[in-house]
Scaffold this active site. Structure first.
Site, PDB file in Angstrom:
ATOM      1  N   GLY A 124      -1.545  44.037  25.685  1.00 28.51           N
ATOM      2  CA  GLY A 124      -1.181  44.818  26.856  1.00 28.51           C
ATOM      3  C   GLY A 124       0.115  44.319  27.462  1.00 28.51           C
ATOM      4  N   GLY A 141       3.258  45.360  27.168  1.00 25.73           N
ATOM      5  CA  GLY A 141       4.405  46.240  27.313  1.00 25.73           C
ATOM      6  C   GLY A 141       4.703  46.687  28.724  1.00 25.73           C
ATOM      7  N   GLY A 165       3.407  46.522  33.214  1.00 24.54           N
ATOM      8  CA  GLY A 165       2.648  45.926  34.308  1.00 24.54           C
ATOM      9  C   GLY A 165       2.536  44.424  34.264  1.00 24.54           C
ATOM     10  N   LEU A 166       1.308  43.939  34.409  1.00 28.86           N
ATOM     11  CA  LEU A 166       1.067  42.501  34.468  1.00 28.86           C
ATOM     12  C   LEU A 166       1.379  41.825  33.139  1.00 28.86           C
ATOM     13  CD1 LEU A 166      -2.269  42.503  36.510  1.00 28.86           C
ATOM     14  CD2 LEU A 166       0.087  42.325  37.352  1.00 28.86           C
ATOM     15  N   ASP A 175      -4.209  48.684  18.289  1.00 23.11           N
ATOM     16  CA  ASP A 175      -5.328  49.140  19.111  1.00 23.11           C
ATOM     17  C   ASP A 175      -6.407  48.075  18.999  1.00 23.11           C
ATOM     18  OD1 ASP A 175      -7.479  50.323  20.339  1.00 23.11           O
ATOM     19  OD2 ASP A 175      -7.241  52.270  19.337  1.00 23.11           O
ATOM     20  N   ARG A 215      -9.239  47.876  19.993  1.00 21.76           N
ATOM     21  CA  ARG A 215     -10.599  48.377  19.802  1.00 21.76           C
ATOM     22  C   ARG A 215     -10.972  48.461  18.332  1.00 21.76           C
ATOM     23  NH1 ARG A 215      -9.892  53.895  23.060  1.00 21.76           N
ATOM     24  NH2 ARG A 215      -8.124  53.901  21.596  1.00 21.76           N
ATOM     25  N   PHE A 264     -11.278  52.850  35.530  1.00 20.69           N
ATOM     26  CA  PHE A 264     -11.162  54.006  36.408  1.00 20.69           C
ATOM     27  C   PHE A 264     -12.377  54.023  37.322  1.00 20.69           C
ATOM     28  CE2 PHE A 264     -13.307  55.414  32.529  1.00 20.69           C
ATOM     29  CZ  PHE A 264     -14.427  56.074  33.019  1.00 20.69           C
ATOM     30  N   TYR A 286     -14.654  40.891  40.633  1.00 19.48           N
ATOM     31  CA  TYR A 286     -16.012  41.440  40.666  1.00 19.48           C
ATOM     32  C   TYR A 286     -16.786  41.185  39.379  1.00 19.48           C
ATOM     33  CZ  TYR A 286     -13.556  45.491  38.582  1.00 19.48           C
ATOM     34  OH  TYR A 286     -12.771  46.304  37.804  1.00 19.48           O
TER      35      TYR A 286
END
Length: 330
Positions: free
Chosen positions: A39, A41, A43-44, A90, A92, A144, A194
């Protein structure tokens, strides 16, 4: 020059807690090391890649969108002067993960048995088999908001396959090769506050993130003998376009969230990047099996039964104090 950030719409107390975006570690901290960020590429993930590259690491970023990865890689490499490799993957898909890690080895020479190897450009790369020359940050995620009674099997899998299964696939695939190569590593998962207590309306994420923490604590106990250490960051709210577009698409909950954060502001990507870099650095070599909360105090603010009394005015406190003094007995 010190770079500080403080959004004008955030709470007044935020002025006491400005965000310092400067790298806190020496610029050569990760020289000669390879860092793989899923991940990476946007944002964080992009922020953590930028930080590690700034500190000397040779970085590999993975996600499903190769065009985004390639642009990010070019921009970070141009800014830091260190190579950043984009690899489409991917997480997954276990077979895709295996192929992607093959590509990582071909590009960087790691994991490998200690000694001197040669990069594809013919550059000699020197690593020792017992040091933490490899960093893995499992950051790929999805989330989401949705009432749990409306969750579909596809919606559940969309989150858990990426967060839990994806983290397991990349971690176990890299870990097996590190063990075979007798190569130490620092491994980090980006979690959430959480994961420990759960949360309504994001049940798949809560379950998956809790599973990731359990996995990393298990591996910390089992694989420490191989020179591998595992930690997680329980992350509070950091405003990024991708996350907030699915968790607060209307923007109506932003003020409510800010009001319960004692530091009065959201976190900044660079602050997470600094913390992640520290945890993965030699300065934290005694740290493993830990889940570190990083949330501006949000969780303790929500947890305290009487924290709501912060809304009581000075005049109301005078009245309450008088009533308490007049109370007799127990």
């Amino acid at each position: 020059m010190k770079t500080r950030s403080n959004s004008t719409h955030e709470g007044g107390q935020a002025a006491f807690f400005p965000a310092d975006k400067r790298p806190m570690l020496p610029t050569n901290t990760f020289d000669g090391q390879v860092a793989l960020i899923t991940g990476g590429g946007t944002g964080l993930g992009r922020a953590m890649t930028t930080m590690l590259s700034t500190l000397g690491a040779e970085c590999i970023i993975m996600s499903r969108k190769l065009d985004v990865l390639e642009e990010t890689a070019r921009e970070i490499s141009a800014a830091t002067g260190n190579k950043v490799y984009p690899i489409r993957c991917d997480v997954r898909d276990a077979d895709a993960v295996k192929s992607a890690v093959d590509e990582v080895q071909n590009l960087t020479g790691l994991p490998h048995v200690g000694g001197r190897s040669t990069s594809p450009e013919g550059r000699a790369v020197l690593h020792q088999a017992t040091d933490e020359s490899f960093v893995l940050i499992s950051n790929a995620a999805g989330n989401f908001v949705c009432p749990s009674e409306k969750l579909t099997p596809g919606g559940w899998r969309a989150i858990t396959d990426t967060v839990l299964a994806g983290t397991a696939y990349i971690t176990l695939e890299v870990g097996r090769r590190l063990i075979q190569a007798k190569q130490g590593a620092a491994v980090l998962a980006i979690g959430t506050i959480y994961s420990e207590f759960g949360s309504g309306f994001v049940a798949p994420s809560a379950a998956a993130k809790a599973g990731v923490e359990a996995l990393y604590k298990s591996l910390a106990a089992e694989w420490g003998r191989y020179g591998l250490r595992f930690n997680a960051i329980q992350l509070g709210p950091i405003k990024t376009k991708g996350a907030f577009s699915r968790l607060d698409p209307t923007g109506q909950f932003e003020a409510i969230t800010l009001a319960r954060i004692p530091t009065g502001r959201f976190g900044q990507p660079e602050e997470l990047a600094n913390l992640a870099a520290y945890i993965c650095s030699p300065y934290a070599s005694w740290m493993t099996g830990s889940s570190l909360r990083f949330d501006g105090g949000e969780l303790v603010s929500m947890a305290g039964e009487f924290n709501v009394l912060q809304k009581v005015t000075k005049e109301q406190w005078e009245m309450i104090s008088n009533l308490i003094r007049k109370t007799k007995g127990s």
